[in-house]
Design an enzyme around this catalytic site. Structure first.
Site, mmCIF file in Angstrom:
data_model
loop_
_atom_site.group_PDB
_atom_site.id
_atom_site.type_symbol
_atom_site.label_atom_id
_atom_site.label_comp_id
_atom_site.label_asym_id
_atom_site.label_seq_id
_atom_site.Cartn_x
_atom_site.Cartn_y
_atom_site.Cartn_z
ATOM 1 N N ASP A 147 -13.399 1.749 40.442
ATOM 2 C CA ASP A 147 -11.959 1.613 40.277
ATOM 3 C C ASP A 147 -11.200 2.919 40.524
ATOM 4 O O ASP A 147 -10.088 2.901 41.042
ATOM 5 C CB ASP A 147 -11.635 1.014 38.910
ATOM 6 N N ARG A 164 -6.517 -4.274 42.176
ATOM 7 C CA ARG A 164 -6.083 -2.875 42.294
ATOM 8 C C ARG A 164 -4.957 -2.639 43.294
ATOM 9 O O ARG A 164 -4.033 -1.883 43.002
ATOM 10 C CB ARG A 164 -7.272 -1.946 42.578
#
Ligand code: ARG
Length: 403
Positions: free
Chosen positions: A123, A94
């Site tokens: 996420d 990420r």
């Protein structure tokens, strides 16, 4: 002019449907940005699919080398395993994706960045906290969190608009994959008692028929060679995924604690990640001084938790990395991994030009160099405190003398 939004696009179900949904419902222009972190990207087809789904522009960025050098290196050095097991496959990718989303937003004059995460996962946390840390002026949009569709609805919508996605009612898994491994969720494995069907596995199919040894070379905590052949980390990881994965080793099946407070059944395949961390930790056993090793082991879970929780861009991560980096000066050497078909991989040897193992000290053969004569005095003083305490204890518990 309508608002421009950069969408973190993967070509998967949620981001494909999100792309279309945002243009239809919010009237925005979507720039689809796919970041290649080793998930196996076919750039021309991905670009084509994004445009077919309604993007005004589409970009595919190869960030594999950067992912390896800037993120996997610190993760390896920190032996990063969340809850002692999960090598942070999704969490690690990420920060790199976020960095490119922000850069593309600037380049395309977008004022917002969108992601396709649901409101139930980690996420969304990682994307949003990351974007806010790097670009507080950029708005973050989460269409999937707002549209209230089930996975089933999304599959139907994709079919309705003829948006090509690699998900069907028969194969309903949610997959996130990159160089560091693969995370599998949804479908029958949402029941934690249900064994994962063999067809969810792609990186760890036990196809090998013979045992193999592979030697991983490290320089200051960073993998630099396989069997003596120098190569970059991207190549080492992908070769190890093949070698170790074909032995059927590198699977995880666990119930994990998400940041948002729910427990989740997760299945992972990460042969290279687990093998590298195992080898690296083993080499530290040979090369780190005892106090340093023990102190480092205390901060490793904290590093993993922090990165899991989306705090890559934080002062604590930087400070912990400074400690970890300093600890790696002598983590140089080789580790032999022995893989057997049908699911084993283990360390069977390690060596280092700067190791602290001293054969003369350690051997039980006659001619050793250990200063035996100091042992008795050392042990005596070591136990002195406990001995004094025990004597006092015995005195205090003695029954009073009768008169
Ligand atoms: N539970 C893992 C994590 O939070 C994996 C998430 C993967 N996402 C997915 N769409 N399968 O890091």
């Amino acid at each position: 002019m309508s608002k421009r939004v950069v969408l973190a696009y993967s070509g998967g179900l949620d981001t494909s449907v999100a792309l279309r949904w945002m243009t239809d419902n919010w009237g925005v222009e979507v720039v689809a940005v796919a970041v290649d972190v080793g998930q196996g990207v076919d750039a021309p087809s991905l670009r084509e699919r994004a445009l077919a789904a309604g993007a005004v522009e589409a970009a595919v960025i190869d960030a594999r080398q950067e992912y390896a050098d800037d993120v996997l290196v610190p993760a390896i050095r920190a032996n990063a395993l969340y809850e002692g097991r999960y090598p942070l496959v999704s969490a690690l990718s990420r920060p790199v994706i976020v960095k490119h989303l922000v850069a593309e937003a600037r380049a395309h004059g977008a004022t917002a960045v969108a992601h396709g995460c649901t409101g139930k996962g980690n996420d969304q946390v990682r994307f949003e906290v990351g974007i806010r840390a790097l670009a507080p002026d950029i708005e973050v949009l989460a269409p999937v969190r707002e549209w209230g569709m089930t996975r089933e609805d999304a599959i139907n919508l994709a079919a309705h608009h003829a948006i090509p996605v690699n998900v069907s009612h028969e194969s309903p898994y949610s997959i996130d994959e990159n160089l560091w491994g693969k995370a599998i969720e949804c479908g029958v494995i949402e029941n934690p008692w249900e064994a994962p069907p063999e067809d969810v596995f792609t990186l760890t199919r036990p196809t090998a028929t013979t045992a193999t040894d592979v030697v991983v070379g490290f320089d200051q905590g960073v993998p630099v060679s396989l069997d003596g052949r120098q190569m970059d980390l991207v190549r080492i990881v992908s070769e190890l995924n093949t070698i170790v994965g074909s032995s059927g080793w590198g699977r995880l099946d666990m119930v994990e604690n998400r940041r948002v407070g729910i427990k989740s059944r997760e299945v992972y395949e990460c042969p290279a990640a687990l093998a590298i961390v195992m080898a690296h930790a083993d080499l530290e056993g040979l090369t780190l001084e005892r106090d340093l090793a023990h102190e480092k082991a205390r901060i490793e879970p904290r590093w993993a938790e922090l990165v899991y929780d989306g705090l890559w861009y934080s002062p604590l991560r930087e400070a912990l990395d400074a400690f970890v980096e300093a600890s790696q000066r002598f983590v140089t050497g080789e580790v032999r991994l022995h893989c057997e078909p049908h699911g084993t991989c283990q360390v069977t040897g390690r060596r280092s030009p700067v190791g602290l193992y001293d054969y003369g000290m350690a051997t039980y053969e006659a001619a050793d160099t250990f200063p035996h004569t100091h042992a008795a005095g050392f042990v005596h003083l070591w136990g002195l405190g406990v001995e004094t305490w025990a004597a006092r204890q015995a005195h205090a518990e003695r029954p009073p003398a009768s008169s």
